[in-house]
Design an enzyme around this catalytic site. Structure first.
Site, PDB file in Angstrom:
ATOM      1  N   GLU A 162       0.819  -1.210   0.000  1.00  0.00           N
ATOM      2  CA  GLU A 162       0.000   0.000   0.000  1.00  0.00           C
ATOM      3  C   GLU A 162       0.854   1.262   0.000  1.00  0.00           C
ATOM      4  O   GLU A 162       1.884   1.316   0.660  1.00  0.00           O
ATOM      5  CB  GLU A 162      -0.906  -0.032   1.245  1.00  0.00           C
ATOM      6  N   GLU A 194      -2.823  10.779   2.533  1.00  0.00           N
ATOM      7  CA  GLU A 194      -4.003  10.896   3.393  1.00  0.00           C
ATOM      8  C   GLU A 194      -4.099  12.295   3.976  1.00  0.00           C
ATOM      9  O   GLU A 194      -3.088  12.881   4.351  1.00  0.00           O
ATOM     10  CB  GLU A 194      -3.937   9.876   4.540  1.00  0.00           C
TER      11      GLU A 194
END
Ligand SMILES: *[C@@H]1O[C@H](CO)[C@@H](O)[C@H](O)[C@H]1NC(C)=O
Ligand SMILES: *[C@@H]1O[C@H](CO)[C@@H](O)[C@H](O)[C@H]1NC(C)=O
Ligand SMILES: *[C@@H]1O[C@H](CO)[C@@H](O)[C@H](O)[C@H]1NC(C)=O
Ligand SMILES: *[C@@H]1O[C@H](CO)[C@@H](O)[C@H](O)[C@H]1NC(C)=O
Ligand SMILES: *[C@@H]1O[C@H](CO)[C@@H](O)[C@H](O)[C@H]1NC(C)=O
Ligand SMILES: *[C@@H]1O[C@H](CO)[C@@H](O)[C@H](O)[C@H]1NC(C)=O
Ligand SMILES: *[C@@H]1O[C@H](CO)[C@@H](O)[C@H](O)[C@H]1NC(C)=O
Ligand SMILES: *[C@@H]1O[C@H](CO)[C@@H](O)[C@H](O)[C@H]1NC(C)=O
Ligand SMILES: *[C@@H]1O[C@H](CO)[C@@H](O)[C@H](O)[C@H]1NC(C)=O
Ligand SMILES: CC(=O)N[C@H]1CO[C@H](CO)[C@@H](O)[C@@H]1O
Length: 365
Positions: free
Chosen positions: A118, A122
């Site tokens: 991943e 964010e």
């Protein structure tokens, strides 16, 4: 400060995993179907309805505006997630985003593989002067040292260019043309490569509430506390996403259960996404041709009537000429032009069969 952030980030990932990620087949234990490749480079503008065969809204619904696609949370217990049906096997993802503002609201652009490698951008809604970067290898969420805070400004009111450059040797996060972070394949943070993201990834763009009673304490703290739903709606807007796949193939297959990039097999062929994009480009060109009007058609017929060999390029030439004049800028901007060039030639051939014949120039060539 850093420790608090890191600890919370880990907790938050657990929250994220529960809220927005899953893997239906784990290639580290199982032989899974191959992943559909992107196999090209393309820019999607989010002001127009996304092709559902390419992008899947797996949770919630988008609202399209002139500015882009809005990801809006209005009530507790809801979230939105847009997921690419294609995967890239190393590449570039450039997204133009306005984060959602509001404590307890997380906006994110994530690359994620079937074995839970991943790569994250964010945004935590309580601080609009901050974007966070993070990465994980093979779903390993332990450790407190992978996340970073990148200071910035006006993340909620202006679109910024958040670009991920991901190759087998290094991973880079770029914010508005500034390199803000590099992770090398071989460094201690990646456990010498073992936890380096290295398997084909989908793109997942979403918004979710970290500030819900049901989340862990760490997650709630990381997101800036509980959401005040009286402040809803909370909206993240995505203007466009450019994606470049470093491989051009049809599919990506795990050759064994190692999760090592060397084990990934690239299966040759045209990806379904490329086929779909070509279909769209052809439709657009057909519409543009219809829009040109009689005078332009005749001009092209005439050009073709003069020199047979020039005909193959006549429509293309005409389009380029019009493009530089701005008339066809919309249909043929730089990014789309590259995708459409091949199709224009194909279209030209079809067109030669039908239109020329109709117009009496069929003896040429
Ligand atoms: C799109 O998402 C839905 C919901 O998660 C899923 O059932 C469906 O299989 C997905 N479609 C594709 C083409 O992946
Ligand atoms: C949403 O909030 C209401 C009122 O506080 C609560 O009863 C409900 O359980 C919440 N739902 C979810 C899914 O969190
Ligand atoms: C997961 O990551 C932690 C911290 O980096 C590391 O100590 C641990 O060995 C890793 N576990 C696996 C299974 O790779
Ligand atoms: C928001 O992030 C910036 C940049 O990291 C930091 O300087 C500022 O203190 C943060 N604000 C809040 C309210 O946490
Ligand atoms: C966005 O940033 C990346 C990395 O710096 C850069 O390559 C790209 O050209 C930028 N995009 C635009 C449209 O400026
Ligand atoms: C990554 O590698 C580059 C060049 O190979 C080096 O300059 C840089 O210091 C490395 N960064 C880290 C974090 O190891
Ligand atoms: C997986 O495949 C790669 C490439 O063929 C090979 O180098 C590696 O040793 C294999 N690993 C295992 C555990 O079989
Ligand atoms: C890919 O598509 C092009 C035209 O769309 C076709 O000419 C070519 O044969 C296809 N390639 C493969 C490997 O199927
Ligand atoms: C979306 O934005 C692009 C780039 O500004 C523009 O070319 C296109 O016409 C827009 N589409 C719609 C439907 O407004
Ligand atoms: C579903 C399942 O059993 N997943 C396991 C696959 O293997 C990895 C490590 O090799 C485990 O972490 C998963 O739990």
């Amino acid at each position: 400060m850093r420790n608090t952030f890191a600890l919370a980030a880990v907790a938050a990932l657990a929250g994220y995993a529960a809220a927005q990620t899953s893997t239906t087949c784990d290639p580290l234990n199982t032989t899974c179907p191959a992943d559909a490749a992107l196999g090209t480079e393309h820019t999607w503008w989010f002001n127009e309805t996304l092709d559902a065969t390419i992008w899947n809204m797996t949770d919630g619904a988008l609202k399209y505006t002139d500015e882009g696609a809005e990801f809006t949370l209005k009530t507790n217990g809801s979230s939105l997630l847009l997921q690419s049906n294609f995967y890239i096997f190393f590449g570039v993802v450039e997204s133009w985003v306005k984060m959602a503002k509001g404590a307890g609201i997380i906006s994110s652009v994530v690359l994620e593989s079937d074995d839970l490698d991943e790569i994250d951008w964010e945004w935590v809604g309580y601080n609009t002067s901050l974007v966070q970067t993070d990465f994980f290898g093979k779903g390993n969420t332990t450790g407190y040292d992978r996340g970073t805070n990148v200071p910035m400004s006006n993340a909620d009111t202006e679109f910024h260019n958040y670009t991920t450059y991901w190759d087998h040797d290094r991973l880079e996060w770029w914010l508005d043309d500034v390199l803000v972070r590099t992770v090398n394949y071989s460094e201690s943070l990646t456990l010498g490569g073992k936890n380096y993201p290295q398997t084909p990834c989908q793109i997942k763009i979403g918004i979710w509430p970290s500030g819900e009673e049901s989340e862990s304490e760490g997650t709630i703290e990381w997101g800036g506390g509980l959401v005040d739903w009286d402040d809803a709606p909370f909206t993240m807007t995505v203007q466009r996403v450019r994606v470049k796949d470093f491989h051009s193939g049809k599919e990506y297959k795990y050759g064994n259960h190692s999760g090592d990039w060397q084990s990934i097999e690239v299966i040759d062929g045209n990806s379904t996404t490329v086929t779909e994009l070509n279909k769209k480009a052809k439709e657009t060109l057909a519409e543009k041709w219809d829009d040109l009007g009689e005078g332009a058609h005749i001009g092209i017929y005439a050009a073709c009537g003069v020199v047979g060999a020039a005909c193959v390029g006549a429509f293309v030439w005409w389009c380029i000429r019009q493009r530089s004049k701005g008339r066809l800028a919309q249909a043929l901007d730089d990014s789309k032009f590259a995708d459409q060039r091949t199709e224009m030639l194909n279209y030209q051939n079809d067109w030669k069969q039908s239109e020329w014949r109709k117009s009496g120039y069929n003896k040429v060539g």
